[in-house]
Design an enzyme around this catalytic site. Structure first.
Site, mmCIF file in Angstrom:
data_model
loop_
_atom_site.group_PDB
_atom_site.id
_atom_site.type_symbol
_atom_site.label_atom_id
_atom_site.label_comp_id
_atom_site.label_asym_id
_atom_site.label_seq_id
_atom_site.Cartn_x
_atom_site.Cartn_y
_atom_site.Cartn_z
ATOM 1 N N ASN A 157 40.012 31.297 -41.874
ATOM 2 C CA ASN A 157 40.346 30.278 -42.866
ATOM 3 C C ASN A 157 41.848 29.998 -42.786
ATOM 4 O OD1 ASN A 157 37.677 30.247 -43.825
ATOM 5 N ND2 ASN A 157 38.086 31.947 -45.224
ATOM 6 N N GLN B 119 41.944 29.382 -47.249
ATOM 7 C CA GLN B 119 42.714 30.625 -47.123
ATOM 8 C C GLN B 119 43.311 31.010 -48.466
ATOM 9 O OE1 GLN B 119 45.825 30.487 -44.150
ATOM 10 N NE2 GLN B 119 46.278 32.681 -44.346
ATOM 11 N N HIS C 75 44.259 36.570 -40.822
ATOM 12 C CA HIS C 75 43.147 37.508 -40.729
ATOM 13 C C HIS C 75 41.915 36.825 -40.150
ATOM 14 C CE1 HIS C 75 43.230 35.725 -44.766
ATOM 15 N NE2 HIS C 75 41.902 35.745 -44.732
ATOM 16 N N HIS D 175 37.840 36.988 -40.228
ATOM 17 C CA HIS D 175 36.635 37.501 -40.880
ATOM 18 C C HIS D 175 35.587 37.745 -39.798
ATOM 19 C CE1 HIS D 175 37.580 36.263 -45.156
ATOM 20 N NE2 HIS D 175 38.354 35.395 -44.529
#
Ligand code: AMP
Ligand code: ZN
Length: 116
Positions: free
Chosen positions: A89, A96, A102, A104
């Site tokens: 995201n 986000q 990051h 997922h």
């Protein structure tokens, strides 16, 4: 040094606990606090980067490392053949909420596409 007040930097330095599933010199992977699937792992670089939108050529190795580590975790945990979804995201429209890059890694159920 991480970004001040970044919760994921605090997970990297251990001041916020996490259920670590993988760690190496570049990244750490841990279970998401609010899982959206039977398996929901987050992979983050140890180095603070706000988002995918802030990455540049010098992040090429880190980005490759995050994806290869996702694939390795999927094989190690035995869900690679069934399948999984990898999501990054990015910024507001991307949904986000934590501004430390990051990945997922989601598995254990059927995902629809396009996502909502
Ligand atoms: P995103 O919305 O893509 O920025 O994802 C942020 C994710 O971080 C969400 O899925 C949250 O559930 C997860 N999260 C937030 N705080 C923690 C934490 N302390 N430990 C594990 N996951 C967290
Ligand atoms: Zn951070």
């Amino acid at each position: 040094m991480g970004a001040q007040d970044c919760i994921f930097c605090k997970i990297v330095d251990g001041s916020i606990p996490s259920t670590t599933v993988h760690e190496d010199d570049v990244c750490i992977a841990f279970n998401d606090l609010t899982p959206q699937a039977p398996t929901h792992i987050l992979l983050i670089p140890k180095e603070h980067v706000d988002s995918l939108a802030k990455t540049e050529a010098n992040h090429k190795q880190t980005l490759g490392h995050l994806l290869l580590s996702s694939a390795q975790i999927a094989r190690d945990k035995g869900f690679a053949d069934d399948g999984y979804r990898v999501v990054i995201n990015t910024n507001g429209d991307g949904g986000q909420t934590v501004f430390h890059l990051h990945v997922h890694l989601l598995a254990g159920r059927q995902f629809i596409f396009p996502p909502g």
